[in-house]
Design a protein around this motif. Structure first.
Motif, PDB file in Angstrom:
ATOM      1  N   UNK A 273     -14.613 -30.696 -27.248  1.00 12.75           N
ATOM      2  CA  UNK A 273     -15.310 -29.422 -27.181  1.00 12.75           C
ATOM      3  C   UNK A 273     -15.756 -29.177 -25.738  1.00 12.75           C
ATOM      4  N   UNK A 274     -14.866 -28.577 -24.953  1.00  7.87           N
ATOM      5  CA  UNK A 274     -15.141 -28.363 -23.531  1.00  7.87           C
ATOM      6  C   UNK A 274     -14.426 -27.085 -23.090  1.00  7.87           C
ATOM      7  N   UNK A 275     -15.189 -26.101 -22.634  1.00  2.00           N
ATOM      8  CA  UNK A 275     -14.630 -24.792 -22.288  1.00  2.00           C
ATOM      9  C   UNK A 275     -13.629 -24.894 -21.140  1.00  2.00           C
ATOM     10  N   UNK A 276     -13.936 -25.672 -20.112  1.00  2.68           N
ATOM     11  CA  UNK A 276     -13.040 -25.776 -18.957  1.00  2.68           C
ATOM     12  C   UNK A 276     -11.675 -26.333 -19.359  1.00  2.68           C
TER      13      UNK A 276
ATOM     14  N   UNK B 193     -18.262 -15.806 -27.888  1.00  2.00           N
ATOM     15  CA  UNK B 193     -17.180 -16.059 -26.932  1.00  2.00           C
ATOM     16  C   UNK B 193     -17.173 -17.508 -26.467  1.00  2.00           C
ATOM     17  N   UNK B 194     -18.333 -18.033 -26.131  1.00  2.00           N
ATOM     18  CA  UNK B 194     -18.409 -19.415 -25.641  1.00  2.00           C
ATOM     19  C   UNK B 194     -18.036 -20.411 -26.737  1.00  2.00           C
ATOM     20  N   UNK B 195     -18.542 -20.171 -27.941  1.00  2.00           N
ATOM     21  CA  UNK B 195     -18.259 -21.104 -29.037  1.00  2.00           C
ATOM     22  C   UNK B 195     -16.784 -21.054 -29.438  1.00  2.00           C
ATOM     23  N   UNK B 196     -16.168 -19.877 -29.347  1.00  2.00           N
ATOM     24  CA  UNK B 196     -14.733 -19.784 -29.638  1.00  2.00           C
ATOM     25  C   UNK B 196     -13.925 -20.612 -28.657  1.00  2.00           C
ATOM     26  N   UNK B 197     -14.301 -20.575 -27.375  1.00  2.00           N
ATOM     27  CA  UNK B 197     -13.565 -21.369 -26.386  1.00  2.00           C
ATOM     28  C   UNK B 197     -13.765 -22.862 -26.616  1.00  2.00           C
ATOM     29  N   UNK B 198     -14.938 -23.246 -27.117  1.00  2.00           N
ATOM     30  CA  UNK B 198     -15.143 -24.646 -27.494  1.00  2.00           C
ATOM     31  C   UNK B 198     -14.189 -25.023 -28.622  1.00  2.00           C
TER      32      UNK B 198
END
Length: 419
Positions: free
Chosen positions: A284-287, A269-274
């Motif tokens: 490459x920043x989730x926010x 999930x985290x890497x997909x948002x990146x």
């Protein structure tokens, strides 16, 4: 004839309204004396027509229900196969850099990628690039660093950024083997890893062990792990090296979506948002990815959430049941039904619902669990074939989630029977 049809339609609507009110009253009666908080929203997935609303506009800690929003963001922006890495070739030199692929060397052989990198006519160089983000999300529990559900985010993850440690009567197996000398027998059963370095521990007395422990990431470590895997040295070079890079793709994104949703895989999930962030803002920043999605394709949410990570690990996240159902209805209308429902765990059948909501396979939904919080959001196909989108959230109860699941199960059974 027309009058009789109109009258019949009115009777059906009144009956549906009466059923909704009855179920809602039972929900109020069962929840009224609780010392914790419950919110529920149920709508027709196709039309968006409201069926039951109970504190549905109040904010709750959603836990892994956040992955529904990550799924939507990914479906919206990640159209093609997963980029394993990016590369550029000059003579006999192969330059590579990370693309945030969470699956590289993790539950997949990446056969084509590995063959490409192993070509002996190339000397491989890895760019020393970093994320435009922190390794951990805002509000993650600092003392969970040694547990497999919370690996560090990174630009070039390998092995899911975890060490697999298995011990049985045959002996001890460490994957990747690079860390074999870093695993120690110890008398401290609770200590899995040093907080700031890659030194791992297993209890001497444990004869059977099967665990994944996150390792601390660095680009030099990536180069070393690749060198071991390829059987040839991978050299780390300055990120200032400028060339035109292109992606090397292999796996379909759907393979990641299914694993993220059915297994509730936080790392994916985290890497997909990146990756979403890189698609929309080239960083490459989730926010940044979250802000873009909320300000574009989800600007019409009933209540704007506080959305801080891709996985739901953070207790900073705040979402309403109504906004969850709005998103579910939106996905149901935009994504082919068969494909969409294939991502979701099914009650009593598979994924995180394999041992919950048994004999309720008509439920296909994403669970969200943190201590003292349990939520379930997804789709329910009724006896009549109507698909309902629902979100049922419980926050701040004490004890296990079993009692909550029993209450929810009874509620879902009524929906199944009466709609």
């Amino acid at each position: 004839m027309k009058n009789r049809l109109a009258f019949g339609l009115i009777l059906l609507l009144l009956a549906a309204c009466s059923t909704s009110k009855s179920i809602e009253k039972e929900l109020i009666a069962s929840s009224g004396d609780n010392s914790f908080f419950t919110g529920v929203s149920v709508k027709n997935a196709l039309t968006g027509a409201s069926i039951i609303e109970y504190y549905s506009d109040k904010y709750f800690t959603p836990a892994s229900n956040v992955k529904l929003f990550t799924l939507y963001a990914s479906l919206k922006h990640l159209k093609d196969s997963v980029p394993s890495f990016e590369y550029s070739i000059s003579g006999d030199s192969l330059f590579i850099k990370g693309s945030a692929d969470p699956s590289f060397f993790n539950d997949s052989l990446h056969k084509n990628s590995l063959e490409f990198l192993s070509n002996k006519k190339y000397q491989v160089y890895l760019l020393d690039e970093d994320l435009h983000d922190d390794a951990y999300g805002a509000g993650w529990s600092w003392d969970d660093y040694a547990y497999g559900y919370m690996p560090e985010k990174s630009l070039f993850p390998l092995y899911g950024n975890t060490v697999s440690i298995q011990r049985d009567q045959k002996g001890l197996e460490i994957i990747p083997s690079f860390f074999e000398e870093s695993v120690h027998l110890d008398d401290q059963p609770e200590k899995r890893r040093e907080q700031d370095r890659n030194v791992f521990y297993i209890n001497k007395s444990d004869k059977t062990i099967e665990r994944s422990v996150p390792f601390k990431t660095s680009n030099q470590l990536v180069a070393d792990l690749l060198s071991e895997k390829l059987g040839d040295k991978v050299t780390l070079i300055s990120a200032e090296f400028k060339r035109n890079f292109k992606p090397f793709t292999e796996l379909p994104y759907d393979s990641l979506y299914v694993k993220m949703m059915k297994e509730s895989d936080n790392f994916i999930a985290e890497q997909l948002m990146l990756q979403v962030a890189y698609k929309v803002v080239r960083k490459y920043n989730v926010a940044l990815a979250i802000d873009h999605v909320l300000d574009s394709s989800l600007v019409d949410l009933p209540q704007r959430p506080r959305w801080v990570d891709g996985s739901g690990l953070s207790r900073y996240n705040l979402f309403t049941p109504e906004s969850m159902v709005f998103l579910l209805s939106k996905m149901y209308q935009e994504v082919p039904q068969k494909r969409l429902l294939s991502y979701f765990p099914q009650g009593g059948v598979d994924g995180t619902l394999e041992h919950s909501f048994k004999e309720q396979s008509y439920i296909q939904a994403k669970s969200g669990t943190l201590s003292n919080n349990y939520s379930l959001s997804g789709y329910l196909t009724t006896k009549k074939g109507t698909v309902l989108a629902f979100s049922y959230m419980n926050n701040h109860y004490q004890g296990s989630s079993n009692a909550r699941k029993e209450e929810m199960s009874a509620f879902f059974r009524k929906l199944y029977e009466h709609y």
